[in-house]
Design an enzyme around this catalytic site. Structure first.
Site, PDB file in Angstrom:
ATOM      1  N   HIS A  22       0.861  -1.204   0.000  1.00  0.00           N
ATOM      2  CA  HIS A  22       0.000   0.000   0.000  1.00  0.00           C
ATOM      3  C   HIS A  22       0.886   1.239   0.000  1.00  0.00           C
ATOM      4  O   HIS A  22       1.311   1.727   1.055  1.00  0.00           O
ATOM      5  CB  HIS A  22      -0.929  -0.014   1.222  1.00  0.00           C
ATOM      6  CG  HIS A  22      -1.924   1.106   1.238  1.00  0.00           C
ATOM      7  ND1 HIS A  22      -3.128   1.021   1.910  1.00  0.00           N
ATOM      8  CD2 HIS A  22      -1.908   2.351   0.680  1.00  0.00           C
ATOM      9  CE1 HIS A  22      -3.801   2.145   1.766  1.00  0.00           C
ATOM     10  NE2 HIS A  22      -3.070   2.982   1.027  1.00  0.00           N
ATOM     11  N   HIS A  24       1.331   4.822  -2.708  1.00  0.00           N
ATOM     12  CA  HIS A  24       0.905   5.536  -3.922  1.00  0.00           C
ATOM     13  C   HIS A  24       2.136   6.154  -4.568  1.00  0.00           C
ATOM     14  O   HIS A  24       2.873   6.885  -3.889  1.00  0.00           O
ATOM     15  CB  HIS A  24      -0.090   6.639  -3.570  1.00  0.00           C
ATOM     16  CG  HIS A  24      -1.303   6.126  -2.851  1.00  0.00           C
ATOM     17  ND1 HIS A  24      -2.519   5.944  -3.478  1.00  0.00           N
ATOM     18  CD2 HIS A  24      -1.492   5.724  -1.561  1.00  0.00           C
ATOM     19  CE1 HIS A  24      -3.399   5.473  -2.606  1.00  0.00           C
ATOM     20  NE2 HIS A  24      -2.796   5.331  -1.431  1.00  0.00           N
ATOM     21  N   HIS A 200      -9.678   1.327  -0.677  1.00  0.00           N
ATOM     22  CA  HIS A 200      -9.534   2.067   0.574  1.00  0.00           C
ATOM     23  C   HIS A 200     -10.915   2.105   1.236  1.00  0.00           C
ATOM     24  O   HIS A 200     -11.871   2.610   0.647  1.00  0.00           O
ATOM     25  CB  HIS A 200      -9.094   3.506   0.308  1.00  0.00           C
ATOM     26  CG  HIS A 200      -7.644   3.672  -0.061  1.00  0.00           C
ATOM     27  ND1 HIS A 200      -7.051   2.977  -1.064  1.00  0.00           N
ATOM     28  CD2 HIS A 200      -6.688   4.477   0.463  1.00  0.00           C
ATOM     29  CE1 HIS A 200      -5.781   3.342  -1.152  1.00  0.00           C
ATOM     30  NE2 HIS A 200      -5.525   4.253  -0.240  1.00  0.00           N
ATOM     31  N   GLU A 203     -11.311   3.850   6.504  1.00  0.00           N
ATOM     32  CA  GLU A 203     -10.244   4.796   6.869  1.00  0.00           C
ATOM     33  C   GLU A 203     -10.908   6.044   7.463  1.00  0.00           C
ATOM     34  O   GLU A 203     -10.918   6.217   8.668  1.00  0.00           O
ATOM     35  CB  GLU A 203      -9.396   5.162   5.635  1.00  0.00           C
ATOM     36  CG  GLU A 203      -8.260   6.139   5.960  1.00  0.00           C
ATOM     37  CD  GLU A 203      -7.628   6.790   4.726  1.00  0.00           C
ATOM     38  OE1 GLU A 203      -8.240   6.783   3.652  1.00  0.00           O
ATOM     39  OE2 GLU A 203      -6.517   7.362   4.869  1.00  0.00           O
ATOM     40  N   ASP A 280       2.005   4.094   2.745  1.00  0.00           N
ATOM     41  CA  ASP A 280       0.956   4.882   2.087  1.00  0.00           C
ATOM     42  C   ASP A 280       1.549   5.991   1.199  1.00  0.00           C
ATOM     43  O   ASP A 280       1.538   5.859  -0.028  1.00  0.00           O
ATOM     44  CB  ASP A 280      -0.014   5.462   3.134  1.00  0.00           C
ATOM     45  CG  ASP A 280      -1.400   5.758   2.578  1.00  0.00           C
ATOM     46  OD1 ASP A 280      -1.643   5.503   1.391  1.00  0.00           O
ATOM     47  OD2 ASP A 280      -2.256   6.235   3.351  1.00  0.00           O
ATOM     48  N   ASP A 281       2.041   7.058   1.811  1.00  0.00           N
ATOM     49  CA  ASP A 281       2.559   8.215   1.048  1.00  0.00           C
ATOM     50  C   ASP A 281       3.822   8.719   1.755  1.00  0.00           C
ATOM     51  O   ASP A 281       3.783   9.748   2.458  1.00  0.00           O
ATOM     52  CB  ASP A 281       1.493   9.328   1.025  1.00  0.00           C
ATOM     53  CG  ASP A 281       0.180   8.844   0.438  1.00  0.00           C
ATOM     54  OD1 ASP A 281       0.078   8.739  -0.793  1.00  0.00           O
ATOM     55  OD2 ASP A 281      -0.739   8.545   1.234  1.00  0.00           O
TER      56      ASP A 281
END
Ligand code: ADE
Ligand code: ZN
Length: 335
Positions: A22, A24, A200, A203, A280-281
């Protein structure tokens, strides 16, 4: 000196070979790269210091910043650089294999044709693997608030893409105000095409959204932070071994969980769920996957054996075939 709870260059958890499910690609964009490309294309970023882009107090703030960062990637060379630097930074975190999201909706909105982004990502991934040893495959992420129409149109584009590289379809952005039932045809059609699916959910929205997507047949739950709110759903997710790609640091930064200590990751694991740890990011949150492992280990007093078991969950939860999973396990055991 590294900051507290960051993984030092020689930290065993940084050196541990890892899998990430996961992340991006746009969420790996370095501030310096964003600033350089903005200058190249004459795009105003609205901040003096590009680092200031990466500050927010909510998912809405975060998604705004995400959109601004996306706006500087226009040409194949820009996407090449994005994917290449993602691999370089992943290698530094000990990541060896990654199933990574890309979000065409943000780029199409700015007039960037799909093939331009695809061409750049494909070549950046190939060069990143050659130079940094990180194998990457892609998940096409639809922007949920755009609705089912644009999502299905993207799936049409996906039909002709190289299946060695494109392995799945996902959906991100906010859950607020969205009836997730609308995505049922997307999941069915993607699976018809032989693509894996994830979404997603749970969340910034309730566990009921996880239930809808599980009922729709998704192969993996992204975040799933609210899972334990529904005991029957939890039992199903555990029994069917539907993986969760948890991103505790992201949840805290975005404000859907108050603190790392309050995150349900360990409780989900204790309930028997197949939970994986992800960044994630990473550039948006200013720490990478190794830092995420370090912080969770320190916060919950998880020893190396437990962290290795969590890493091994990601191999099991990946969309590699059984032969490739076995090869990865052997490679990791030998390193
Ligand atoms: N896109 C990138 N990161 C995201 C997140 N944490 N939640 C929703 N959409 C996202
Ligand atoms: Zn995400």
């Amino acid at each position: 000196m590294p900051e507290p709870l960051m993984a030092a260059p020689d930290s065993p958890l940084r050196l541990l070979p890892k899998v990430e499910l996961h992340c991006h690609v746009e969420g790996t964009a370095r501030a310096a790269t964003v600033a350089e490309l903005a200058a190249k294309h004459g795009i105003p970023l609205g901040v003096d210091d590009p680092d200031d882009l990466y500050t927010y107090e909510s998912l809405a703030d975060f998604l705004n910043a995400f959109g601004t960062v996306c706006s500087v990637f226009l040409e194949p060379a820009d996407f090449h650089r994005l994917a290449y630097e993602a691999a370089e930074d992943a290698a530094a975190a000990g990541t060896r294999y990654r199933e990574m999201f890309f979000s065409p909706g943000f780029h199409l909105d700015r007039g960037v044709p799909f093939h331009r982004m695809w061409e750049g990502l494909v070549s950046g991934i190939a060069d990143g693997e050659t130079d940094h040893g990180v194998r990457t495959r892609l998940i096409l992420d639809v922007d949920k608030p755009k609705g089912i129409g644009p999502a299905m149109a993207l799936l049409e584009v996906a039909r002709s893409l190289d299946r060695d590289l494109l392995i799945g379809v996902g959906g991100d952005s906010t859950e607020q105000g969205l009836d997730h039932h609308m995505f049922e045809p997307l999941i069915a059609e993607a699976q018809q095409l032989g693509l894996k699916t994830c979404f997603h959910c749970g969340e910034d929205g309730p566990a009921e959204n996880i239930a809808i997507m599980v009922e729709a047949g998704i192969d993996r739950i992204d975040h799933g932070t609210r899972l334990l709110d529904l005991p029957d759903l939890t039992k199903r997710v555990v029994d069917e071994r539907i993986p969760l790609t948890s991103c505790p640091g992201s949840n805290v930064e975005i404000g859907v969980v108050e603190s790392l200590e309050a995150h349900p990751f360990v409780d989900q694991r204790a309930a028997g769920a197949l939970v994986t740890l992800n960044s994630d990011d990473p550039t948006f949150f200013r720490y990478d996957l190794a830092d995420e492992y370090e912080r969770m280990s320190a916060t919950f007093d998880l020893d190396m054996a437990e962290m290795v078991a969590i890493r091994d969950n990601a191999i099991e939860a990946s969309w590699l075939d059984e032969t490739d999973k076995a090869a990865l396990r052997a490679e990791f055991a030998a390193s």
